[in-house]
Design a protein around this motif. Structure first.
Motif, PDB file in Angstrom:
ATOM      1  N   GLY A  25       7.285   9.745-104.430  1.00  0.00           N
ATOM      2  CA  GLY A  25       6.896   8.676-103.519  1.00  0.00           C
ATOM      3  C   GLY A  25       6.442   7.449-104.288  1.00  0.00           C
ATOM      4  N   ILE A  26       6.041   6.435-103.562  1.00  0.00           N
ATOM      5  CA  ILE A  26       5.581   5.193-104.193  1.00  0.00           C
ATOM      6  C   ILE A  26       4.155   5.416-104.669  1.00  0.00           C
ATOM      7  CG2 ILE A  26       5.057   2.759-103.794  1.00  0.00           C
ATOM      8  CD1 ILE A  26       7.428   2.684-101.851  1.00  0.00           C
ATOM      9  N   ALA A  27       4.038   5.755-105.955  1.00  0.00           N
ATOM     10  CA  ALA A  27       2.757   6.073-106.581  1.00  0.00           C
ATOM     11  C   ALA A  27       2.709   5.418-107.967  1.00  0.00           C
ATOM     12  CB  ALA A  27       2.594   7.588-106.708  1.00  0.00           C
ATOM     13  N   PRO A  28       1.526   5.038-108.433  1.00  0.00           N
ATOM     14  CA  PRO A  28       1.419   4.373-109.738  1.00  0.00           C
ATOM     15  C   PRO A  28       2.113   5.151-110.854  1.00  0.00           C
ATOM     16  CG  PRO A  28      -0.685   4.323-108.608  1.00  0.00           C
ATOM     17  CD  PRO A  28       0.219   5.210-107.798  1.00  0.00           C
ATOM     18  N   GLY A  29       2.881   4.418-111.664  1.00  0.00           N
ATOM     19  CA  GLY A  29       3.581   5.006-112.797  1.00  0.00           C
ATOM     20  C   GLY A  29       4.980   5.501-112.476  1.00  0.00           C
ATOM     21  N   GLU A  30       5.323   5.609-111.221  1.00  0.00           N
ATOM     22  CA  GLU A  30       6.654   6.070-110.822  1.00  0.00           C
ATOM     23  C   GLU A  30       7.664   4.927-110.944  1.00  0.00           C
ATOM     24  OE1 GLU A  30       7.581   9.161-110.068  1.00  0.00           O
ATOM     25  OE2 GLU A  30       5.542   9.898-110.329  1.00  0.00           O
ATOM     26  N   VAL A  31       8.937   5.285-111.102  1.00  0.00           N
ATOM     27  CA  VAL A  31      10.016   4.305-111.231  1.00  0.00           C
ATOM     28  C   VAL A  31      11.006   4.511-110.090  1.00  0.00           C
ATOM     29  CG1 VAL A  31      11.916   3.505-112.685  1.00  0.00           C
ATOM     30  CG2 VAL A  31       9.751   4.177-113.734  1.00  0.00           C
ATOM     31  N   ALA A  32      11.404   3.406-109.459  1.00  0.00           N
ATOM     32  CA  ALA A  32      12.387   3.454-108.375  1.00  0.00           C
ATOM     33  C   ALA A  32      13.647   2.730-108.818  1.00  0.00           C
ATOM     34  CB  ALA A  32      11.824   2.788-107.120  1.00  0.00           C
ATOM     35  N   ALA A  33      14.789   3.215-108.390  1.00  0.00           N
ATOM     36  CA  ALA A  33      16.071   2.574-108.692  1.00  0.00           C
ATOM     37  C   ALA A  33      16.472   1.680-107.518  1.00  0.00           C
ATOM     38  CB  ALA A  33      17.139   3.627-108.942  1.00  0.00           C
ATOM     39  N   LEU A  34      17.177   0.584-107.833  1.00  0.00           N
ATOM     40  CA  LEU A  34      17.624  -0.359-106.818  1.00  0.00           C
ATOM     41  C   LEU A  34      19.097  -0.660-107.007  1.00  0.00           C
ATOM     42  CD1 LEU A  34      14.937  -3.164-107.379  1.00  0.00           C
ATOM     43  CD2 LEU A  34      14.685  -1.156-105.959  1.00  0.00           C
ATOM     44  N   ASP A  35      19.815  -0.805-105.910  1.00  0.00           N
ATOM     45  CA  ASP A  35      21.171  -1.357-105.906  1.00  0.00           C
ATOM     46  C   ASP A  35      21.100  -2.586-105.018  1.00  0.00           C
ATOM     47  OD1 ASP A  35      22.380   0.490-107.536  1.00  0.00           O
ATOM     48  OD2 ASP A  35      23.161   1.715-105.900  1.00  0.00           O
ATOM     49  N   LEU A  36      21.369  -3.745-105.592  1.00  0.00           N
ATOM     50  CA  LEU A  36      21.264  -5.004-104.866  1.00  0.00           C
ATOM     51  C   LEU A  36      22.628  -5.654-104.733  1.00  0.00           C
ATOM     52  CD1 LEU A  36      18.128  -6.340-106.778  1.00  0.00           C
ATOM     53  CD2 LEU A  36      18.173  -5.100-104.605  1.00  0.00           C
ATOM     54  N   THR A  46      19.359  -1.882-110.856  1.00  0.00           N
ATOM     55  CA  THR A  46      18.181  -2.101-111.687  1.00  0.00           C
ATOM     56  C   THR A  46      17.089  -1.146-111.232  1.00  0.00           C
ATOM     57  OG1 THR A  46      16.653  -3.788-112.545  1.00  0.00           O
ATOM     58  CG2 THR A  46      17.293  -4.001-110.240  1.00  0.00           C
ATOM     59  N   GLY A  47      15.890  -1.409-111.617  1.00  0.00           N
ATOM     60  CA  GLY A  47      14.781  -0.554-111.228  1.00  0.00           C
ATOM     61  C   GLY A  47      13.483  -1.336-111.205  1.00  0.00           C
ATOM     62  N   VAL A  48      12.453  -0.694-110.700  1.00  0.00           N
ATOM     63  CA  VAL A  48      11.115  -1.273-110.686  1.00  0.00           C
ATOM     64  C   VAL A  48      10.107  -0.175-110.995  1.00  0.00           C
ATOM     65  CG1 VAL A  48      11.561  -3.196-109.102  1.00  0.00           C
ATOM     66  CG2 VAL A  48      10.931  -0.975-108.171  1.00  0.00           C
ATOM     67  N   LEU A  49       9.002  -0.583-111.554  1.00  0.00           N
ATOM     68  CA  LEU A  49       7.888   0.317-111.831  1.00  0.00           C
ATOM     69  C   LEU A  49       6.858   0.130-110.736  1.00  0.00           C
ATOM     70  CD1 LEU A  49       6.215   2.172-113.834  1.00  0.00           C
ATOM     71  CD2 LEU A  49       5.254   0.028-114.685  1.00  0.00           C
ATOM     72  N   VAL A  50       6.333   1.221-110.207  1.00  0.00           N
ATOM     73  CA  VAL A  50       5.228   1.126-109.262  1.00  0.00           C
ATOM     74  C   VAL A  50       3.967   0.917-110.101  1.00  0.00           C
ATOM     75  CG1 VAL A  50       3.938   2.229-107.405  1.00  0.00           C
ATOM     76  CG2 VAL A  50       6.397   2.653-107.639  1.00  0.00           C
ATOM     77  N   LEU A  51       3.475  -0.297-110.079  1.00  0.00           N
ATOM     78  CA  LEU A  51       2.319  -0.672-110.889  1.00  0.00           C
ATOM     79  C   LEU A  51       1.021  -0.218-110.246  1.00  0.00           C
ATOM     80  CD1 LEU A  51       1.553  -2.259-113.457  1.00  0.00           C
ATOM     81  CD2 LEU A  51       1.433  -4.301-112.023  1.00  0.00           C
ATOM     82  N   TYR A  52       0.975  -0.306-108.919  1.00  0.00           N
ATOM     83  CA  TYR A  52      -0.266   0.004-108.206  1.00  0.00           C
ATOM     84  C   TYR A  52       0.084   0.489-106.800  1.00  0.00           C
ATOM     85  CZ  TYR A  52      -4.796  -0.692-105.967  1.00  0.00           C
ATOM     86  OH  TYR A  52      -5.959  -0.498-105.276  1.00  0.00           O
ATOM     87  N   ALA A  53      -0.696   1.387-106.269  1.00  0.00           N
ATOM     88  CA  ALA A  53      -0.500   1.829-104.886  1.00  0.00           C
ATOM     89  C   ALA A  53      -1.783   2.478-104.378  1.00  0.00           C
ATOM     90  CB  ALA A  53       0.656   2.819-104.786  1.00  0.00           C
ATOM     91  N   ASP A  54      -2.205   2.060-103.187  1.00  0.00           N
ATOM     92  CA  ASP A  54      -3.315   2.704-102.499  1.00  0.00           C
ATOM     93  C   ASP A  54      -3.072   2.592-100.996  1.00  0.00           C
ATOM     94  OD1 ASP A  54      -4.107   0.134-101.699  1.00  0.00           O
ATOM     95  OD2 ASP A  54      -5.866   0.067-102.995  1.00  0.00           O
ATOM     96  N   ASP A  55      -4.086   2.806-100.178  1.00  0.00           N
ATOM     97  CA  ASP A  55      -3.925   2.783 -98.725  1.00  0.00           C
ATOM     98  C   ASP A  55      -3.738   1.374 -98.168  1.00  0.00           C
ATOM     99  OD1 ASP A  55      -4.214   5.508 -98.731  1.00  0.00           O
ATOM    100  OD2 ASP A  55      -6.336   5.476 -98.177  1.00  0.00           O
ATOM    101  N   GLU A  56      -4.059   0.344 -98.954  1.00  0.00           N
ATOM    102  CA  GLU A  56      -4.005  -1.025 -98.456  1.00  0.00           C
ATOM    103  C   GLU A  56      -2.861  -1.855 -99.027  1.00  0.00           C
ATOM    104  OE1 GLU A  56      -7.801  -2.828 -99.024  1.00  0.00           O
ATOM    105  OE2 GLU A  56      -8.844  -1.254 -97.921  1.00  0.00           O
ATOM    106  N   SER A  57      -2.320  -1.444-100.188  1.00  0.00           N
ATOM    107  CA  SER A  57      -1.249  -2.227-100.806  1.00  0.00           C
ATOM    108  C   SER A  57      -0.515  -1.412-101.854  1.00  0.00           C
ATOM    109  CB  SER A  57      -1.821  -3.492-101.456  1.00  0.00           C
ATOM    110  OG  SER A  57      -2.629  -3.162-102.568  1.00  0.00           O
ATOM    111  N   PHE A  58       0.650  -1.943-102.261  1.00  0.00           N
ATOM    112  CA  PHE A  58       1.361  -1.380-103.408  1.00  0.00           C
ATOM    113  C   PHE A  58       2.092  -2.512-104.113  1.00  0.00           C
ATOM    114  CE2 PHE A  58       4.078  -0.852 -99.726  1.00  0.00           C
ATOM    115  CZ  PHE A  58       5.385  -1.076-100.139  1.00  0.00           C
ATOM    116  N   THR A  59       2.227  -2.383-105.426  1.00  0.00           N
ATOM    117  CA  THR A  59       2.813  -3.431-106.251  1.00  0.00           C
ATOM    118  C   THR A  59       3.941  -2.862-107.084  1.00  0.00           C
ATOM    119  OG1 THR A  59       0.694  -4.597-106.367  1.00  0.00           O
ATOM    120  CG2 THR A  59       2.332  -5.155-108.045  1.00  0.00           C
ATOM    121  N   LEU A  60       5.085  -3.562-107.063  1.00  0.00           N
ATOM    122  CA  LEU A  60       6.252  -3.194-107.866  1.00  0.00           C
ATOM    123  C   LEU A  60       6.427  -4.232-108.961  1.00  0.00           C
ATOM    124  CD1 LEU A  60       8.718  -2.364-104.933  1.00  0.00           C
ATOM    125  CD2 LEU A  60       7.161  -0.812-106.136  1.00  0.00           C
TER     126      LEU A  60
END
Length: 173
Positions: A25-36, A46-60
């Protein structure tokens, strides 16, 4: 609200674009793949790193070689009994070639992508409000000292690799 958004994040993306969430899931340290989808029917993977995630926000955050360097924070809050969802993008082109592409329509496509995403989320949740956008240029300067980042440009590297395909095919044992 943000927990729901994280769990269903790919469902709100524009058609032709895919987000492959990490198994955890979208959790800190995880990597997601993207097709754009890109102009001309091209696809960018490409991909993105989940930099931060909590109950109020998440950052890629984007990786080295991505067309822009930056991060995108998704959040939601309640004000006067109304829920607001937002995508805050802080980015700049990572090299002069990407800067040219972003100037010639890339920024507009990026804005359209996130407007669509927010509109789709809003519609899914039954909201009737409008999606508004505010764009602020923090720095108009060009970072010519970072021109050597072109060495990491994934588009150029992919192009070079693809042009070598016939040679690799002939050289096969």
């Amino acid at each position: 609200m943000v927990e729901f958004w994280k769990a269903h994040f790919p469902e709100f993306w524009p058609k032709g674009n895919r987000f492959f969430a990490p198994l955890a899931g979208i959790a800190p340290g995880e990597v997601a793949a993207l097709d754009l989808s890109m102009p001309g029917g091209l696809k960018l993977s490409t991909g993105v790193l989940v930099l931060y995630a909590d109950d109020e926000s998440f950052t890629l955050m984007t990786p080295q070689g991505h067309m822009f360097a930056g991060w995108i924070t998704f959040s939601a809050f309640v004000e006067d009994g109304v829920t607001h969802a937002q995508a805050q993008v802080l980015m700049r082109a990572s090299d002069p070639m990407y800067e040219l592409g972003m100037t010639m329509g890339g920024h507009g496509k990026e804005d359209q992508h996130w407007q669509h995403t927010l509109r789709a989320l809003s519609t899914h949740l039954g909201a009737t409000g409008e999606v508004t956008m505010q764009s602020i240029c923090v720095d108009r300067g060009r970072q010519w000292s970072k021109a050597t980042n072109i060495w990491h440009n994934a588009g150029i590297r992919s192009g070079i690799y693809m042009t070598g395909a016939p040679i690799r095919l002939i050289a096969r044992p």
